[in-house]
Design an enzyme around this catalytic site. Structure first.
Site, PDB file in Angstrom:
ATOM      1  N   GLU A  78      -9.303  34.660  12.269  1.00  0.00           N
ATOM      2  CA  GLU A  78     -10.305  35.535  11.667  1.00  0.00           C
ATOM      3  C   GLU A  78     -11.600  35.410  12.470  1.00  0.00           C
ATOM      4  O   GLU A  78     -12.223  34.347  12.477  1.00  0.00           O
ATOM      5  CB  GLU A  78     -10.555  35.150  10.209  1.00  0.00           C
ATOM      6  CG  GLU A  78      -9.352  35.274   9.311  1.00  0.00           C
ATOM      7  CD  GLU A  78      -9.654  34.812   7.904  1.00  0.00           C
ATOM      8  OE1 GLU A  78     -10.119  35.619   7.088  1.00  0.00           O
ATOM      9  OE2 GLU A  78      -9.436  33.626   7.625  1.00  0.00           O
ATOM     10  N   LEU A  79     -12.017  36.464  13.121  1.00  0.00           N
ATOM     11  CA  LEU A  79     -13.148  36.425  14.038  1.00  0.00           C
ATOM     12  C   LEU A  79     -14.417  35.932  13.345  1.00  0.00           C
ATOM     13  O   LEU A  79     -14.857  36.512  12.352  1.00  0.00           O
ATOM     14  CB  LEU A  79     -13.381  37.817  14.632  1.00  0.00           C
ATOM     15  CG  LEU A  79     -14.488  37.918  15.683  1.00  0.00           C
ATOM     16  CD1 LEU A  79     -14.151  37.058  16.898  1.00  0.00           C
ATOM     17  CD2 LEU A  79     -14.698  39.376  16.092  1.00  0.00           C
ATOM     18  N   ASP A  80     -14.988  34.844  13.865  1.00  0.00           N
ATOM     19  CA  ASP A  80     -16.248  34.271  13.377  1.00  0.00           C
ATOM     20  C   ASP A  80     -16.196  33.889  11.903  1.00  0.00           C
ATOM     21  O   ASP A  80     -17.211  33.885  11.209  1.00  0.00           O
ATOM     22  CB  ASP A  80     -17.412  35.241  13.616  1.00  0.00           C
ATOM     23  CG  ASP A  80     -17.685  35.461  15.089  1.00  0.00           C
ATOM     24  OD1 ASP A  80     -17.459  34.515  15.875  1.00  0.00           O
ATOM     25  OD2 ASP A  80     -18.109  36.565  15.466  1.00  0.00           O
ATOM     26  N   GLU A  81     -15.009  33.558  11.399  1.00  0.00           N
ATOM     27  CA  GLU A  81     -14.865  33.198   9.996  1.00  0.00           C
ATOM     28  C   GLU A  81     -14.309  31.786   9.825  1.00  0.00           C
ATOM     29  O   GLU A  81     -13.931  31.393   8.723  1.00  0.00           O
ATOM     30  CB  GLU A  81     -13.950  34.197   9.275  1.00  0.00           C
ATOM     31  CG  GLU A  81     -14.476  35.623   9.223  1.00  0.00           C
ATOM     32  CD  GLU A  81     -15.681  35.779   8.310  1.00  0.00           C
ATOM     33  OE1 GLU A  81     -15.879  34.914   7.440  1.00  0.00           O
ATOM     34  OE2 GLU A  81     -16.429  36.757   8.486  1.00  0.00           O
TER      35      GLU A  81
END
Length: 297
Positions: free
Chosen positions: A239-242
């Site tokens: 999950e991008l930047d999560e």
């Protein structure tokens, strides 16, 4: 179970060796007693111990720094502690405290975090050993070379991304890399690479995400008149930047700063947050707790 290799042996000069044990498991009575009793029975001495029980997840986390003298060795400790770990269904790791973690840095065209980590490592402010630097641009080859560190230029295109990531993994394996740091590496990491480096891949980004997505986030922040700017260091997931957050840093700013001045302040904030995250991870102070982290100071 443990995963890292046993690179150390017990000292033969009568001095104590330093070790760090980290663990997580379902929370129930007797964990601390079992760990401390085990260390006492093996002739070890606890120097520092921290623990945390998460009522929300029902998990218990612990970090113990202890000393041991010959005939105690890391291999013997790992072999004998397995019974304790199995009894409490622990996920645990045992390391020598004096072993510097081997780290691979990755960077694109913004070099402030790279330069900061290189310098901190050289002066001994970071207890790591930089095994190499990977970049999709040749921009910082001379800088990295001045530190005597291998520089790997691995260009990335949409078509070559699988081959580029395979080359990175080969460096990780061949150099015994234990942590990969995205020091402003401006490429999206594939789900497969995220899984292979789970818990061993740290990224830094400005905290304006997701509030200020896309290009020029500091300019967007300037247009909105923000009063705080920041940066977040986190583990990378699919999950991008999560991913789970390790550290965050903020700086108060005034209305008189220009967008370029905000960028300069933001770069300093990014450097501080990333350096602390790398430092804490390298000393085995960060334990994953689902989508969050437990960070022992």
């Amino acid at each position: 179970m443990t995963t890292s290799t046993d690179r150390g042996a017990a000292r033969g000069d009568g001095q104590s060796d330093q070790y760090v044990l980290t663990l997580s498991c379902p929370d129930k009575p007797g964990i601390v007693h079992a760990v401390s009793s085990y260390l006492f029975m093996t002739g070890c001495n606890i120097e520092d111990s921290q623990q945390f029980g998460d009522r929300d997840t029902g998990l218990f986390f612990m970090r113990v720094h202890f000393t041991g003298q010959a005939p105690v060795t890391l291999a013997k400790l790992r072999a004998s502690f397995a019974a304790v770990g199995d009894t409490f269904q622990m996920e645990w790791r045992l390391h020598r405290a004096d072993e510097k973690m081997r780290v691979l840095l990755m960077v694109s065209k913004f070099g402030h975090c790279l330069n900061d980590l290189l310098f901190r490592t050289r002066i001994g402010a970071l207890p790591i050993e930089i095994a190499g630097v990977v970049s999709n641009h040749p921009t910082f080859e001379e800088l990295v070379g001045s530190y005597g560190i291998p520089f790997h230029h691995i260009p990335v295109t949409a078509d070559s991304k699988p081959e580029a990531e395979a080359a990175v993994l080969e460096i990780v394996r061949s150099e015994g890399v234990e942590l990969v740091v995205l020091a402003r590496y401006m490429q999206v990491i594939s789900d497969d690479l995220c899984k292979q480096l789970a818990g061993r891949l740290i990224n830094i980004h400005h905290s304006f995400l997701p509030s200020f997505k896309g290009a020029k986030p500091y300019h967007q922040a300037h247009a909105r008149g923000v009063k705080l700017i920041g940066a977040t260091a986190h583990y990378v997931t699919a999950e991008l930047d999560e991913g789970p957050i390790i550290e965050q840093e903020v700086e108060r700013v005034g209305h008189g700063l220009t967008p370029s001045q905000l960028v300069a302040v933001g770069r300093d904030v990014e450097c501080r947050a990333l350096a602390r995250a790398v430092h804490w991870h390298s000393e085995h102070r960060v334990l994953l707790n689902g989508r969050r982290t437990v960070v022992f100071d």
